[in-house]
Design an enzyme around this catalytic site. Sequence first.
Site, short mmCIF file in Angstrom:
data_model
loop_
_atom_site.label_atom_id
_atom_site.label_comp_id
_atom_site.label_asym_id
_atom_site.label_seq_id
_atom_site.Cartn_x
_atom_site.Cartn_y
_atom_site.Cartn_z
N LYS A 252 2.74 -3.53 1.76
CA LYS A 252 3.39 -4.35 2.80
C LYS A 252 2.57 -5.61 3.11
O LYS A 252 3.12 -6.70 3.19
CB LYS A 252 3.59 -3.53 4.09
CG LYS A 252 4.50 -2.33 3.93
CD LYS A 252 4.81 -1.68 5.27
CE LYS A 252 3.64 -1.08 5.98
NZ LYS A 252 3.06 0.12 5.33
N ARG B 30 7.93 1.75 13.31
CA ARG B 30 7.51 2.98 12.63
C ARG B 30 8.22 4.20 13.17
O ARG B 30 8.00 5.31 12.66
CB ARG B 30 6.01 3.17 12.79
CG ARG B 30 5.17 2.55 11.66
CD ARG B 30 3.73 2.84 11.96
NE ARG B 30 2.86 2.90 10.83
CZ ARG B 30 2.11 1.88 10.40
NH1 ARG B 30 2.21 0.70 10.96
NH2 ARG B 30 1.29 2.06 9.40
N ARG C 188 -8.39 0.45 -1.50
CA ARG C 188 -8.49 -0.52 -0.40
C ARG C 188 -9.65 -0.15 0.52
O ARG C 188 -10.38 -1.02 1.00
CB ARG C 188 -7.17 -0.55 0.40
CG ARG C 188 -7.18 -1.55 1.55
CD ARG C 188 -5.82 -1.69 2.20
NE ARG C 188 -5.40 -0.45 2.83
CZ ARG C 188 -4.18 -0.24 3.31
NH1 ARG C 188 -3.26 -1.17 3.21
NH2 ARG C 188 -3.86 0.90 3.89
N ARG D 257 -12.04 -0.17 5.59
CA ARG D 257 -11.18 0.33 6.67
C ARG D 257 -11.41 1.82 6.86
O ARG D 257 -11.25 2.61 5.93
CB ARG D 257 -9.71 0.09 6.29
CG ARG D 257 -9.00 -0.82 7.25
CD ARG D 257 -7.59 -1.03 6.82
NE ARG D 257 -6.70 0.02 7.31
CZ ARG D 257 -5.40 -0.09 7.28
NH1 ARG D 257 -4.83 -1.17 6.81
NH2 ARG D 257 -4.64 0.88 7.74
N ARG E 200 -1.69 10.27 7.24
CA ARG E 200 -0.81 9.12 7.50
C ARG E 200 0.47 9.23 6.69
O ARG E 200 1.55 8.85 7.16
CB ARG E 200 -1.55 7.81 7.18
CG ARG E 200 -2.52 7.42 8.29
CD ARG E 200 -3.63 6.53 7.79
NE ARG E 200 -3.16 5.23 7.38
CZ ARG E 200 -3.79 4.46 6.49
NH1 ARG E 200 -4.90 4.87 5.92
NH2 ARG E 200 -3.30 3.29 6.19
P1 AMP Z 1 -1.28 -0.31 9.31
O1 AMP Z 1 -2.32 -1.37 9.21
O2 AMP Z 1 0.10 -0.86 9.49
O3 AMP Z 1 -1.36 0.69 8.19
O4 AMP Z 1 -1.59 0.52 10.65
C1 AMP Z 1 -2.81 1.23 10.82
C2 AMP Z 1 -2.67 2.23 11.96
O5 AMP Z 1 -2.35 1.54 13.18
C3 AMP Z 1 -1.54 3.24 11.79
O6 AMP Z 1 -1.94 4.37 11.01
C4 AMP Z 1 -1.23 3.60 13.24
O7 AMP Z 1 -2.21 4.50 13.75
C5 AMP Z 1 -1.42 2.27 13.96
N1 AMP Z 1 -0.14 1.51 14.01
C6 AMP Z 1 0.13 0.31 13.42
N2 AMP Z 1 1.39 -0.09 13.66
C7 AMP Z 1 1.94 0.89 14.43
C8 AMP Z 1 3.23 1.09 14.99
N3 AMP Z 1 4.23 0.22 14.81
N4 AMP Z 1 3.43 2.23 15.72
C9 AMP Z 1 2.44 3.12 15.92
N5 AMP Z 1 1.22 3.01 15.41
C10 AMP Z 1 0.96 1.90 14.66
#
Ligand code: AMP
Length: 190
Positions: free
Chosen positions: A13, A90, A129, A135, A146
């Site tokens: 993404k 999400r 990554r 990260r 996840r």
């Molecule tokens: P990402 O960078 O999009 O993979 O997000 C990393 C982490 O941030 C996720 O595993 C969630 O814990 C949190 N997170 C990011 N976006 C959301 C969202 N829209 N709703 C809930 N948690 C989120």
Amino acid sequence: MNIVIFGAPGSGKGTQSDKLIEHYNLFHISTGDVLRDNMRRGTELGKIAKGYIDQGQLVPDELIIDLLAQVLDENKENAADGVIFDGYPRTIPQAEALEQLLADRGTQVDAVVGLEVPDEELIKRILLRGQLSGRADDNEETARKRLEVYYNQTSPLKAYYEEQGKYLAINGLGTIDGIFDLIRQELDNL
Ligand code: AMP
């Protein structure tokens, strides 16, 4: 044009968002990036979010919906040509809130680009990554959590957007440019 870029963790993404922003002049909103920035700055939200992120869990809807409304309000001019929503929504309540937030601003989600990638490839990419970016949630245990959270809470959004005729299925296996070409063909056909 408002686009949601959708897919499991590790589906590409962020990478495809970078290409979309450049090509279509869209404003990028990544809720994950906003949360990580809050964590780095040690804000109250960052401290709360860290507890969820480190466990591979979703941050509660109320917090994320408020955060998104705030980011949209702070970036009215930047977002004038459209937004790419990356990592949001999400959950179904987040998608409903997005519909309302955009309707209040006289606009809507135009398309949902769904990057489809098999699980084992997702895990491989997440671990790579993690090695490159450091990260903390890109380790094998959290990555598998996840993915489970994705299948339980996020993947129902595919049917939600299919019913609205907005879901564009994209094969997320291939080169970055090859995948971007597939996305571009779909979006240019809208
Ligand atoms: P990402 O960078 O999009 O993979 O997000 C990393 C982490 O941030 C996720 O595993 C969630 O814990 C949190 N997170 C990011 N976006 C959301 C969202 N829209 N709703 C809930 N948690 C989120």
